[in-house]
Write an enzyme that holds these catalytic residues in place. Structure first.
Site, PDB file in Angstrom:
ATOM      1  N   ARG A   1       0.794  -1.209  -0.040  1.00  0.00           N
ATOM      2  CA  ARG A   1      -0.046  -0.071  -0.016  1.00  0.00           C
ATOM      3  C   ARG A   1       0.742   1.244  -0.019  1.00  0.00           C
ATOM      4  NH1 ARG A   1      -3.787  -2.491   4.558  1.00  0.00           N
ATOM      5  NH2 ARG A   1      -2.088  -3.587   4.783  1.00  0.00           N
TER       6      ARG A   1
ATOM      7  N   LYS B   1      17.115   3.683   0.274  1.00  0.00           N
ATOM      8  CA  LYS B   1      18.172   3.723   1.389  1.00  0.00           C
ATOM      9  C   LYS B   1      19.176   3.076   0.970  1.00  0.00           C
ATOM     10  CE  LYS B   1      14.851   3.353   5.420  1.00  0.00           C
ATOM     11  NZ  LYS B   1      14.439   2.469   6.461  1.00  0.00           N
TER      12      LYS B   1
ATOM     13  N   ARG C   1       0.707   6.890   7.490  1.00  0.00           N
ATOM     14  CA  ARG C   1       0.692   6.953   6.103  1.00  0.00           C
ATOM     15  C   ARG C   1       0.094   8.283   5.562  1.00  0.00           C
ATOM     16  NH1 ARG C   1       1.474   1.805   3.858  1.00  0.00           N
ATOM     17  NH2 ARG C   1       0.562  -0.159   4.932  1.00  0.00           N
TER      18      ARG C   1
ATOM     19  N   ASP D   1       7.655   3.058  -3.082  1.00  0.00           N
ATOM     20  CA  ASP D   1       7.673   3.878  -2.088  1.00  0.00           C
ATOM     21  C   ASP D   1       9.059   3.858  -1.660  1.00  0.00           C
ATOM     22  OD1 ASP D   1       7.502   1.424  -0.855  1.00  0.00           O
ATOM     23  OD2 ASP D   1       6.177   2.124   0.784  1.00  0.00           O
TER      24      ASP D   1
ATOM     25  N   THR E   1      12.505  -6.969  -1.741  1.00  0.00           N
ATOM     26  CA  THR E   1      11.179  -6.949  -2.340  1.00  0.00           C
ATOM     27  C   THR E   1      11.279  -6.486  -3.867  1.00  0.00           C
ATOM     28  OG1 THR E   1      10.530  -6.067  -0.047  1.00  0.00           O
ATOM     29  CG2 THR E   1       8.859  -5.772  -2.080  1.00  0.00           C
ATOM     30  N   LEU E   2      11.951  -5.683  -4.065  1.00  0.00           N
ATOM     31  CA  LEU E   2      11.897  -5.195  -5.503  1.00  0.00           C
ATOM     32  C   LEU E   2      12.380  -6.347  -6.401  1.00  0.00           C
ATOM     33  CD1 LEU E   2      11.761  -3.005  -7.688  1.00  0.00           C
ATOM     34  CD2 LEU E   2      14.003  -2.217  -6.734  1.00  0.00           C
TER      35      LEU E   2
ATOM     36  N   ASP F   1      14.920  -0.780   0.292  1.00  0.00           N
ATOM     37  CA  ASP F   1      15.396  -0.690   1.491  1.00  0.00           C
ATOM     38  C   ASP F   1      16.614  -1.882   1.364  1.00  0.00           C
ATOM     39  OD1 ASP F   1      16.326  -0.377   4.146  1.00  0.00           O
ATOM     40  OD2 ASP F   1      14.757  -1.966   4.881  1.00  0.00           O
ATOM     41  N   THR F   2      16.306  -3.120   1.861  1.00  0.00           N
ATOM     42  CA  THR F   2      17.489  -4.204   1.441  1.00  0.00           C
ATOM     43  C   THR F   2      17.385  -4.430   0.096  1.00  0.00           C
ATOM     44  OG1 THR F   2      15.860  -5.989   1.654  1.00  0.00           O
ATOM     45  CG2 THR F   2      16.887  -5.405   3.792  1.00  0.00           C
TER      46      THR F   2
ATOM     47  N   ASP G   1       4.224   3.265   6.274  1.00  0.00           N
ATOM     48  CA  ASP G   1       3.523   3.277   7.783  1.00  0.00           C
ATOM     49  C   ASP G   1       4.678   2.682   8.720  1.00  0.00           C
ATOM     50  OD1 ASP G   1       3.846   0.752   6.233  1.00  0.00           O
ATOM     51  OD2 ASP G   1       2.034   0.011   7.482  1.00  0.00           O
TER      52      ASP G   1
HETATM   53  P1  IMP Z   1      12.800  -4.082   1.106  1.00  0.00           P
HETATM   54  O1  IMP Z   1      12.548  -5.342   0.623  1.00  0.00           O
HETATM   55  O2  IMP Z   1      13.885  -4.444   2.274  1.00  0.00           O
HETATM   56  O3  IMP Z   1      13.730  -3.330   0.036  1.00  0.00           O
HETATM   57  O4  IMP Z   1      11.906  -3.265   1.697  1.00  0.00           O
HETATM   58  C1  IMP Z   1      10.886  -3.282   1.229  1.00  0.00           C
HETATM   59  C2  IMP Z   1       9.595  -2.679   1.954  1.00  0.00           C
HETATM   60  O5  IMP Z   1       9.814  -2.446   3.483  1.00  0.00           O
HETATM   61  C3  IMP Z   1       9.262  -1.490   1.643  1.00  0.00           C
HETATM   62  O6  IMP Z   1       8.521  -1.424   0.578  1.00  0.00           O
HETATM   63  C4  IMP Z   1       8.397  -0.709   2.932  1.00  0.00           C
HETATM   64  O7  IMP Z   1       7.125  -1.491   2.899  1.00  0.00           O
HETATM   65  C5  IMP Z   1       9.230  -1.378   3.910  1.00  0.00           C
HETATM   66  N1  IMP Z   1      10.179  -0.404   4.551  1.00  0.00           N
HETATM   67  C6  IMP Z   1      11.321  -0.305   4.528  1.00  0.00           C
HETATM   68  N2  IMP Z   1      12.151   0.705   4.912  1.00  0.00           N
HETATM   69  C7  IMP Z   1      10.869   1.361   5.398  1.00  0.00           C
HETATM   70  C8  IMP Z   1      11.039   2.595   6.309  1.00  0.00           C
HETATM   71  O8  IMP Z   1      11.970   3.515   6.648  1.00  0.00           O
HETATM   72  N3  IMP Z   1       9.739   3.016   6.825  1.00  0.00           N
HETATM   73  C9  IMP Z   1       8.597   2.288   6.304  1.00  0.00           C
HETATM   74  N4  IMP Z   1       8.631   1.213   5.564  1.00  0.00           N
HETATM   75  C10 IMP Z   1       9.616   0.806   5.233  1.00  0.00           C
HETATM   76 MG    MG Z   2       6.433  -0.893  -0.130  1.00  0.00          MG
END
Ligand code: IMP
Ligand code: MG
Length: 184
Positions: free
Chosen positions: A50, A139, A174, A108, A115-116, A111-112, A167
């Protein structure tokens, strides 16, 4: 009435990291780039629910050329924030058949990168004509898997941010019109 959420707002416990004007200025720059890059191409914006929804709706209103939108939702097997296990589950799929479409994924935050990476792999397997990524926030320090991002709104430090679609662990914040950092 005892409402801890309201107390936090009243105590002004969220510091502004990116204010609404700065957000809108950058989003209109991104939209201009996207408009030029997809000139005369059929564009589908795919929003990951979301968190990406606020960004998507502002971004699309700055893209004057015709385009389509669709949504998908994913969830992490773990909490997805502090330590992503690198596996995500599709909880809501697209309605659009993306074969032969120019797909631009709207996120949005990256981070790591887990997900992408997973979402890109899934979309790629459906043979779109092209597939690119636009994220509002990056990040980069936290990246564990390398993923190429075509359009980045802002590079941000390794802090947990909320607002403008993002969130906290309770699903709150949000609706803030800016990107903020909770004061600890
Ligand atoms: P990744 O798979 O670690 O890149 O993170 C993906 C998901 O983690 C993002 O789409 C967000 O939903 C959540 N996320 C990561 N960092 C933050 C943050 O600083 N605030 C809120 N949600 C976050
Ligand atoms: Mg997200």
């Amino acid at each position: 009435m005892n409402n801890p959420l309201l107390d936090t707002v009243t105590n002004n416990n969220i510091d502004t990291l990116i204010d609404p004007r700065t957000l809108q200025t950058r989003i209109s720059e991104l939209a201009k780039e996207i408009t030029i890059d997809y000139h005369n191409k059929e564009l589908l914006l795919v929003c990951i629910l979301r968190g990406g929804v606020v960004f998507l709706t502002d971004l699309m209103r700055q893209i004057p050329t015709p385009h389509l939108i669709d949504f998908m939702a994913v969830s992490s097997y773990t909490d997805g924030r502090t330590k992503s296990e690198g596996r995500v589950r599709i909880t809501m799929d697209l309605l659009t058949d993306i074969e032969h479409m120019n797909v631009l994924l709207v996120e949005d935050i990256v981070d790591t990168g887990y997900t992408l990476r997973q979402v890109l792999e899934l979309l790629k397997s459906r043979s779109p004509r092209s597939l690119r990524v636009c994220t509002l926030l990056d990040k980069h320090e936290r990246r564990e898997v390398e993923v190429y991002i075509d359009y980045v709104g802002f590079q941000i430090p390794d802090k947990f941010v909320v607002g403008y679609g993002l969130d906290d662990e309770h699903g709150h914040w949000r609706n803030l019109p800016y990107i903020g950092v909770a004061r600890t």
